[in-house]
Structure formats: C-alpha cells, structure tokens
Design a protein around this motif. Structure first.
Motif, PDB file in Angstrom:
ATOM      1  N   UNK A  82      21.614  21.253  55.854  1.00  0.00           N
ATOM      2  CA  UNK A  82      20.863  21.615  57.036  1.00  0.00           C
ATOM      3  C   UNK A  82      21.148  23.126  57.420  1.00  0.00           C
ATOM      4  N   UNK A  83      20.163  23.569  57.722  1.00  0.00           N
ATOM      5  CA  UNK A  83      20.248  25.212  57.831  1.00  0.00           C
ATOM      6  C   UNK A  83      19.062  25.522  59.030  1.00  0.00           C
ATOM      7  N   UNK A  84      19.266  27.012  59.082  1.00  0.00           N
ATOM      8  CA  UNK A  84      18.358  27.527  60.072  1.00  0.00           C
ATOM      9  C   UNK A  84      17.050  28.460  59.171  1.00  0.00           C
ATOM     10  N   UNK A  85      16.264  29.016  59.957  1.00  0.00           N
ATOM     11  CA  UNK A  85      15.165  29.642  59.465  1.00  0.00           C
ATOM     12  C   UNK A  85      15.365  30.883  58.468  1.00  0.00           C
ATOM     13  N   UNK A  86      16.463  31.487  58.534  1.00  0.00           N
ATOM     14  CA  UNK A  86      16.653  32.756  57.903  1.00  0.00           C
ATOM     15  C   UNK A  86      17.582  32.325  56.767  1.00  0.00           C
ATOM     16  N   UNK A  87      17.819  31.091  56.320  1.00  0.00           N
ATOM     17  CA  UNK A  87      18.281  30.673  54.890  1.00  0.00           C
ATOM     18  C   UNK A  87      20.034  30.482  55.250  1.00  0.00           C
ATOM     19  N   UNK A  88      20.552  30.584  56.347  1.00  0.00           N
ATOM     20  CA  UNK A  88      21.744  30.397  56.790  1.00  0.00           C
ATOM     21  C   UNK A  88      22.253  29.021  56.945  1.00  0.00           C
ATOM     22  N   UNK A 124      21.501  29.849  51.610  1.00  0.00           N
ATOM     23  CA  UNK A 124      20.700  28.895  50.373  1.00  0.00           C
ATOM     24  C   UNK A 124      20.527  30.147  49.073  1.00  0.00           C
ATOM     25  N   UNK A 125      20.068  29.510  48.140  1.00  0.00           N
ATOM     26  CA  UNK A 125      19.932  30.185  46.937  1.00  0.00           C
ATOM     27  C   UNK A 125      20.853  29.817  45.645  1.00  0.00           C
ATOM     28  N   UNK A 126      20.792  30.445  44.553  1.00  0.00           N
ATOM     29  CA  UNK A 126      21.383  30.067  43.452  1.00  0.00           C
ATOM     30  C   UNK A 126      22.691  30.615  43.084  1.00  0.00           C
ATOM     31  N   UNK A 127      23.566  29.804  42.881  1.00  0.00           N
ATOM     32  CA  UNK A 127      24.936  30.470  42.518  1.00  0.00           C
ATOM     33  C   UNK A 127      25.543  29.867  41.197  1.00  0.00           C
ATOM     34  N   UNK A 142      25.688  25.977  37.289  1.00  0.00           N
ATOM     35  CA  UNK A 142      24.565  26.445  38.173  1.00  0.00           C
ATOM     36  C   UNK A 142      24.289  25.474  39.386  1.00  0.00           C
ATOM     37  N   UNK A 143      24.710  26.274  40.470  1.00  0.00           N
ATOM     38  CA  UNK A 143      24.449  25.382  41.832  1.00  0.00           C
ATOM     39  C   UNK A 143      23.112  26.197  42.563  1.00  0.00           C
ATOM     40  N   UNK A 144      22.128  25.165  42.899  1.00  0.00           N
ATOM     41  CA  UNK A 144      21.234  25.424  43.777  1.00  0.00           C
ATOM     42  C   UNK A 144      21.208  25.000  45.088  1.00  0.00           C
ATOM     43  N   UNK A 145      21.468  25.835  46.207  1.00  0.00           N
ATOM     44  CA  UNK A 145      21.505  25.354  47.591  1.00  0.00           C
ATOM     45  C   UNK A 145      20.340  25.354  48.116  1.00  0.00           C
ATOM     46  N   UNK A 146      19.654  24.226  48.658  1.00  0.00           N
ATOM     47  CA  UNK A 146      18.255  24.282  49.460  1.00  0.00           C
ATOM     48  C   UNK A 146      18.698  23.865  50.719  1.00  0.00           C
ATOM     49  N   UNK A 147      17.838  24.474  51.642  1.00  0.00           N
ATOM     50  CA  UNK A 147      17.768  24.184  53.191  1.00  0.00           C
ATOM     51  C   UNK A 147      16.945  23.420  53.597  1.00  0.00           C
TER      52      UNK A 147
END
Length: 149
Positions: A82-88, A124-127, A142-147
């Motif tokens: 879960x996250x906000x609009x700005x990707x945090x 969010x993003x790939x790391x 490779x870890x992809x984080x989706x909000x």
C-alpha cells in the motif's frame, strides 16, 4: 610432537589442523581436555579421510549454490504494498517480506539475514538485491515493488 586439533585453540589454530605442539603442553593440557589427539598413523589416516570428505562436501555445496544462483537470477519477484500517489509506500519492504516472497515464488526457504539490504525499500520501482547463498556466492535478485492505491 605432531597433533591434530579437535577444537579451536588460540595459540595453535583451528579445529581439524595438523600442527606441532610441545610434548608437555599436549600431554598435560590438550589431550586431557580433548582439544587435540596425537598424530599417530591411525589418527592421520582418519584425518586425511575427514579432509577428503569435507572437500567433497564443500565442492557439492558450491555446485548447488551456483545452480541456485542461476535459478534466482533468471526470475524476478514482484511485491505489492500500500502506498500514496507519489510512489512512496505507507510502510517499508523489509528483508523478511522479500524472504517470504522468495519462498512463495521459488519454494526456497532463505533466511532474512542472508538478504543484503542496506536499508528497507520505501518507494516503488525495481531494485536489485544481493542474496548470500553460500560462502562467497551471491545471487542478484530483481525485486519490483508495485504500489496498491
């Protein structure tokens, strides 16, 4: 006197090494405390067999770790949070979350302490994260984080 260490000793070395010690020190201290045994023909033969077996186990473990590395580096994992609009993210993705996802995706039980994160993932993003598999063998995961909004 030549001895084979059964346990680590500050002055003589690590367990399993063949070393030299003074006769009195060996007979009065090392042998009674079962820290070492005398390097007789029989003990030397057993020691050589143990060394050979340990080398074979080491080779096998390294081979398995390299196969596991290839398997991990072929795929990537996606974690939703879960996250906000700005990707945090509202929380953070920790090494425990990554460990759980690895278990789910790959079926591997990797301890969270073996997942090397400099800090928790908060955006969010790939790391790319390193996972310690065995000794000096590391896999790049490779870890992809989706909000989820």
């Amino acid at each position: 006197m030549k001895i084979i260490l059964l346990k680590d000793d500050k002055t003589l070395g690590k367990a399993g090494t063949l070393t030299e010690a003074k006769d009195g020190y060996a007979r009065n201290f090392l042998f009674p405390r079962k820290i070492a045994v005398e390097a007789t023909e029989e003990n030397l033969q057993k020691w050589k067999e143990d060394r050979k077996r340990e080398e074979e186990e080491e080779k096998q473990n390294r081979k398995e770790a390299n196969e596991l590395k290839k398997k991990i580096e072929k795929k990537s994992i996606t974690i939703e949070a879960k996250g906000g609009e700005n990707g945090k993210l509202f929380g953070a993705i920790t090494s425990q979350n990554i460990s759980d996802k690895i278990k789910e995706v790959f079926g591997l039980d990797i301890d969270k302490k073996r997942i090397l994160l400099s800090e928790n993932i908060k955006t969010e993003g790939s790391k790319t994260i390193q996972v310690k598999l065995y000794g000096d063998i590391f896999a790049d995961l490779k870890v992809k984080v989706e909000v989820l909004r």
